[in-house]
Write a protein that holds these residues in place. Structure first.
Motif, PDB file in Angstrom:
ATOM      1  N   ASN A 143       0.849  -1.189   0.000  1.00  0.00           N
ATOM      2  CA  ASN A 143       0.000   0.000   0.000  1.00  0.00           C
ATOM      3  C   ASN A 143       0.881   1.233   0.000  1.00  0.00           C
ATOM      4  OD1 ASN A 143      -2.232   1.717   0.241  1.00  0.00           O
ATOM      5  ND2 ASN A 143      -3.256   0.371   1.711  1.00  0.00           N
ATOM      6  N   GLY A 144       0.217   2.388  -0.068  1.00  0.00           N
ATOM      7  CA  GLY A 144       0.953   3.644   0.011  1.00  0.00           C
ATOM      8  C   GLY A 144       1.481   4.088  -1.339  1.00  0.00           C
ATOM      9  N   THR A 145       2.491   4.934  -1.303  1.00  0.00           N
ATOM     10  CA  THR A 145       3.052   5.539  -2.503  1.00  0.00           C
ATOM     11  C   THR A 145       4.118   4.646  -3.122  1.00  0.00           C
ATOM     12  OG1 THR A 145       2.675   7.741  -1.588  1.00  0.00           O
ATOM     13  CG2 THR A 145       4.239   7.573  -3.408  1.00  0.00           C
ATOM     14  N   VAL A 146       4.055   4.495  -4.433  1.00  0.00           N
ATOM     15  CA  VAL A 146       5.083   3.730  -5.143  1.00  0.00           C
ATOM     16  C   VAL A 146       6.402   4.489  -5.030  1.00  0.00           C
ATOM     17  CG1 VAL A 146       5.818   2.830  -7.382  1.00  0.00           C
ATOM     18  CG2 VAL A 146       3.404   2.731  -6.712  1.00  0.00           C
ATOM     19  N   SER A 167      -2.972   1.907  -3.418  1.00  0.00           N
ATOM     20  CA  SER A 167      -1.664   2.494  -3.683  1.00  0.00           C
ATOM     21  C   SER A 167      -1.782   3.626  -4.695  1.00  0.00           C
ATOM     22  CB  SER A 167      -0.688   1.430  -4.175  1.00  0.00           C
ATOM     23  OG  SER A 167      -1.215   0.750  -5.299  1.00  0.00           O
ATOM     24  N   LYS A 168      -0.748   4.453  -4.764  1.00  0.00           N
ATOM     25  CA  LYS A 168      -0.782   5.642  -5.621  1.00  0.00           C
ATOM     26  C   LYS A 168       0.639   6.038  -6.001  1.00  0.00           C
ATOM     27  CE  LYS A 168      -0.745   8.655  -1.568  1.00  0.00           C
ATOM     28  NZ  LYS A 168      -1.431   9.736  -0.833  1.00  0.00           N
ATOM     29  N   ASP A 190      -3.481   4.444  -8.283  1.00  0.00           N
ATOM     30  CA  ASP A 190      -4.067   5.756  -8.573  1.00  0.00           C
ATOM     31  C   ASP A 190      -3.011   6.655  -9.208  1.00  0.00           C
ATOM     32  OD1 ASP A 190      -5.306   8.197  -8.632  1.00  0.00           O
ATOM     33  OD2 ASP A 190      -6.033   8.132  -6.554  1.00  0.00           O
ATOM     34  N   LEU A 191      -3.215   6.978 -10.487  1.00  0.00           N
ATOM     35  CA  LEU A 191      -2.277   7.824 -11.227  1.00  0.00           C
ATOM     36  C   LEU A 191      -2.791   9.253 -11.376  1.00  0.00           C
ATOM     37  CD1 LEU A 191      -1.119   5.400 -14.084  1.00  0.00           C
ATOM     38  CD2 LEU A 191      -0.150   5.718 -11.818  1.00  0.00           C
ATOM     39  N   THR A 192      -3.773   9.636 -10.556  1.00  0.00           N
ATOM     40  CA  THR A 192      -4.374  10.962 -10.695  1.00  0.00           C
ATOM     41  C   THR A 192      -3.329  12.063 -10.660  1.00  0.00           C
ATOM     42  OG1 THR A 192      -6.369  10.169  -9.595  1.00  0.00           O
ATOM     43  CG2 THR A 192      -6.071  12.544  -9.731  1.00  0.00           C
TER      44      THR A 192
END
Length: 980
Positions: A143-146, A167-168, A190-192
């Motif tokens: 989870n979390g940021t790549v 994840s984002k 999430d690539l927003t």
């Protein structure tokens, strides 16, 4: 969904690879063995995947470890989890990824996919493993940021981070460092925040596969067309809203293009230039067009999925040119016409999905076309929910590779061909809701050893089997509703079906008693729910206790039993704690409820839906409901129950629906009922409840029916706070006072909503989302009693009839613009019909009869274009009936007992109608003294209660007599008002 089976395959493939080990002659390095043991120490290995990783020995022989043949250095770690279909169990690692892996300087391959690391952050230190060429962290519970450090892996060819929910990325600049990358998977990340970068930068130019499904993208990444090596592109489950440019968007060498669930409203025309395309998936979009002709020129297509769109028109015969097609899915569209014979040229076809369209034609012709060359390999044929007709022929038997045959909801008739028994690989057979007829015997099932699902309900078929028949199959689902059984008994062969999860033999005419073995036919092994439906038959005798020793072995198991509409008698059976729904309605069960509710209080109760309506039950509702905390729906209506509602009703905190109508219940409503805050539906009609209407009723109520009781006092303003109310029925009581003006606050009656917004009143009765109960209601509308169920959410009704309400009809009532039924008849209402009555545009039924309303009918009533029932009879209305299509179409009874004129009445309107007052004086009355009427009314009331008071204390007939008394008193009261 398509991706789930693919994922399972990848997981199984990964563990298969994990069995590969390095050169056994060159032992691993000592320091690397210690590194691996340190790595293992922080892992949670409950499945013992790493049981071979022990302190001594050569680590190159350990499961999942591959070493260099010459040096013994660890090169690869294949540590993917997997699903064992035999057990069935998940085998996966958890815990923490130890940074000790940095000591593996020669590591080029790391696969940690299909594990569960419990939502931990992606391990950023992996970006320091400079030699990695393959990194798979998909579906691993990260989870979390790549971490941007992954951009340091300049040798990386394969990177998959997909399926790590939640994840984002903060940015994607680090991708520019992966110049050798050929496979990139970032599905469900999430690539927003990186969407702008994707529009102004290019992706690694050597990419062959790009998977960006479900990434919250609103625009296609720019430069995709420049990825000249790209062959697989998956952008499904994003929100493009047709922002994809129309021409030259896609790389010309694309072999697979996945654009399902992208909210597309048209087919991107650039697809027609993809002459190498083998897989095209545009399912689950909003494409509203015919199937373009150019699609038929993509002659390399092997899989074409256009299902769940709005394609219309006919299928072009040119579709038969796609001779490489293996998978063709056109389900859930609006396609029509007949199936072209040219589809018989699709010799490689294994999946053919046409369900849920408007196709027509003879079903035998479809099998005739497919028999040209594809009959030997086609394994799934979906023709359900169309308009196919004709008979099935014996040609069915040559499709010996069929595993799934779906023919439901058509107009196919005739007998079932005996050749069905030749389909030895058949697993699913759906023929329900057709017009099949004739006899189905043992020979039809001769070789169906793999059959597990058989939907055949709603046909005119007869199942004829011998008493000692043992079927060759083991069914999990059997639905034969509306068949006839020969003999007309519950078949003994059911005892052989040890995997049966769903048995439906409702409306089959079976008789006799319920055998004790019925509850033990399923082992329940691995199951979540068991459903038995034997309703609407002629079963009789007593029902044995509904329990099985198998059920107790599975804590998650839910059992649903439908035995309603039979001829059972005797006392109610006891039920297992696994039973969540029990329908014993419409039979002849007798005795009290105490045995059912109060015996064996030490056994846990999980029952959620209990339907005991329309039986012969007597006695009181026992005060031991505390032991049934899960009850959501209770229906005890149409019995002979007596006494009060017990205070323990308030212990049913999950209660959403309570039906007690048409019993002999009495007393005041218990205050504890206010604890049932989830209550949506309350029907107490036809009892002897007394007291005032409670002011503490729950805010969740949608349906409140208190009709035909002995409630008295005024209608409390607190009812106006029940803003979700759609049906309020207080008719046939002893209520007095005026109609509350605050009724305009009943927003569900005052706000228009569409049928899409109005869902059924459904109660989720399974924590696993497997079962729902749909509510139904009987109430008076349009002068008769009607029953609503599936459209109950669309119904609104306000009924205050047969009370002693007085005063004027509040003008505010006309703000209820969504109200469909309004009944204020048989009260003491005076004044005029509200001038804005025409604002109530949804009214279909209006009854204001038997009141003292006066004046002219409001002209705005002509605006009620949906009105199909009107009763204004027996008032003091005068003048001309307004003109409209509806008003002149009603019969004379709608207006009788007034002083009205004009069509549809025969009395014509004169130019100057005499005043109402003059007419009264011209009639001449025997007695003019209004005081006489007042004395007469008071004297009658006094004598009435003195003489009949003792009789009224004997309540068996007091409810009906009370209504009669009310009508008499109202007539005298009306005389007093009119003449005094």
């Amino acid at each position: 969904m398509r991706v789930v089976p693919l994922l399972s395959f990848l997981c199984i493939a990964s563990i298969t690879l994990s069995l590969c080990n390095g050169n056994l002659n060159v032992p691993c390095q000592q320091n690397e063995r210690q590194t691996l043991l340190m790595f293992k120490k922080d892992l949670n290995d409950s499945s013992n995947l790493l049981s071979s990783w022990v302190a001594e020995g050569d680590c190159c022989t350990w499961t999942g470890v591959a070493c260099d043949n010459l040096t013994g250095h660890v090169r690869e770690l294949h540590l993917a989890g997997y699903y064992d279909e035999v057990t069935p169990e998940l085998h996966r690692l958890g815990g923490k990824v130890n940074p000790s892996l940095l000591n593996l300087k020669h590591l080029t391959y790391l696969d940690l996919s299909c594990n569960d690391f419990g939502g931990r952050q992606f391990p950023s230190f992996l970006g320091s493993l400079k030699g990695l060429r393959y990194l798979n962290l998909s579906h691993a519970g990260f989870n979390g940021t790549v971490p941007h450090q992954l951009g340091n892996l300049s040798s990386l060819r394969y990177l998959d981070l997909s399926w790590n929910f939640g994840s984002k990325v903060e940015n994607l600049e680090w991708l520019s460092g992966l110049s050798q990358l050929k496979h990139l998977g970032m599905g469900y990340i999430d690539l927003t925040r990186a969407s702008h970068w994707l529009q102004v930068n290019t992706l690694p130019s050597l990419l062959v596969e790009l998977h960006l499904f479900n990434c919250e993208l609103y625009h296609m990444p720019s430069g995709i067309a420049n990825l000249t090596s790209l062959k697989v592109l998956d952008l499904s489950s994003n929100n493009f809203n047709s922002t994809i440019p129309q021409v030259n968007t896609f790389p010309s060498l694309l072999v697979e293009l996945h654009l399902s669930t992208c909210k597309l409203y048209h087919m991107p025309s650039g697809i027609q230039n993809l002459t190498s395309l083998k897989v095209l998936d545009l399912s689950f979009n909003y494409v509203n067009s015919t199937i373009p002709q150019w699609l038929c020129s993509l002659n390399h297509l092997e899989s074409l999925r256009l299902s769940f769109n709005a394609f219309h028109g006919e299928i072009s015969s040119s579709l038969g040119n796609l001779t490489a097609l293996v998978d063709l899915s056109l389900r859930y569209n609006q396609l029509a016409g007949e199936i072209p014979n040219s589809l018989g040229n699709l010799c490689k076809l294994t999946y053919f999905g046409l369900s849920s369209n408007n196709f027509q034609g003879r079903v035998s012709e479809i099998f005739e076309s497919l028999s040209n060359c594809s009959f030997g390999q086609i394994d799934s044929l979906w023709l359900s929910d169309n308009n196919f007709s004709g008979h099935l022929s014996d040609q069915l038997g040559i499709f010996k590779n069929l595993r799934n045959l779906h023919l439901s909801n058509n107009s196919i008739s005739g007998p079932i061909p005996v050749s069905l028994g030749n389909l030895s690989l058949l697993e699913e057979l759906f023929i329900d809701h057709n017009s099949f007829e004739g006899v189905v015997s043992e020979v039809h099932f001769t070789n169906l050893t793999r059959l597990s699902t058989f939907f055949a309900n709603e046909n005119s078929l007869t199942l004829k089997t011998s008493p000692d028949w043992v079927p060759p199959f083991q069914l999990s689902i059997l639905r034969l509703s509306s068949w006839r059984l020969d003999p007309s008994r519950l078949p003994a062969w059911l005892q052989s079906q040890k995997q049966l999860r769903y048995l439906n033999m409702s409306s089959t005419g079976i008789s006799g008693t319920i055998p004790a073995w019925l509850w033990n036919i399923s082992s329940a092994e691995g199951g979540i729910q068991i459903i038995v439906d034997l309703s609407r038959n002629q079963l009789s005798g007593e029902v044995p206790n509904i329990a099985s020793t198998h059920w107790l072995d599975y804590s998650m198991l839910e059992v649903v039993i439908y035995l309603g509409s039979n001829q059972f008698k005797g006392s109610l059976p006891l039920v297992s704690s696994a039973v969540i729904t029990l329908d014993l309605s419409d039979s002849s069960f007798s005795g009290t409820l105490s045995h059912f509710f109060c015996d064996r209080s030490d056994v846990p109760r999980n029952l959620r839906v209990l339907l005991l309506d329309n039986n012969l039950l007597t006695g009181e509702i026992p005060d031991c409901l505390l032991d049934w905390p899960s009850l959501t729906v209770v229906n005890l209506e149409n019995n002979s129950l007596t006494g009060k509602i017990p205070s323990s009703i308030g212990d049913l905190l999950s209660l959403q629906s309570l039906h007690l109508r048409n019993n002999n219940l009495s007393g005041e409503l218990p205050v504890s009922l206010q604890n049932c805050r989830e209550l949506i539906f309350l029907d107490l009609r036809g009892n002897k409840f007394v007291g005032s209407i409670p002011i503490w009723l729950g805010q969740s109520l949608v349906v409140l029916i208190l009709r035909s009781n002995m409630f008295q006092g005024t209608i409390p303003d607190e009812l106006c706070s029940l803003t979700k109310l759609q049906i309020l029925d207080l008719a046939h009581n002893n209520l007095s006072g005026t109609i509350p003006r605050c009724f305009q606050k009943l927003s569900s009656m005052a706000t228009k909503f569409s049928s899409e917004e109005a869902l059924d009143i459904e109660f989720l009765i399974s924590p696993y989302g497997l079962s729902y109960y749909t509510e139904n209601a009987d109430f008076v509308a349009k002068g008769r009693e009607v029953k609503y169920s599936t459209v109950l959410r669309l119904v609104t009704s306000l009924d205050l009839s047969r009370n002693m309400l007085f005063g004027e009809i509040p003008e505010e009532l006309t703000n209820l613009i969504n109200l469909q039924t309004l009944n204020l008849s048989d009260n003491l209402l005076t004044g005029r019909i509200p001038s804005k009555i025409g604002d109530m545009g949804a009214l279909e039924s209006l009854d204001l009869s038997v009141n003292q309303l006066s004046g002219e009918i409001s002209p705005s009533i002509s605006n009620l274009t949906f009105l199909n029932y009107l009763n204004l009879s027996y008032n003091n209305l005068t003048g001309q009936i307004p003109k409209s299509t509806q008003l002149q179409s009603f019969d004379l009874f709608s207006y009788t007992g007034n002083k009205l004129c004009g069509p549809p009445l025969e009395e014509r309107c004169s130019e100057a109608m005499p005043p109402v007052g003059d007419e009264k004086h011209s009639e001449g009355h025997l007695l003019e003294d209004g005081g006489f009427y007042l004395s007469l009314g008071l004297g009658f009331a006094f004598g009435f209660w003195v003489v009949l008071g003792s009789l009224l204390s004997n309540v068996p007939w007091s409810n009906a007599f009370s209504q009669f008394q009310n009508r008499i008193v109202k007539k005298f009261y009306a005389a007093i008002v009119e003449h005094y």
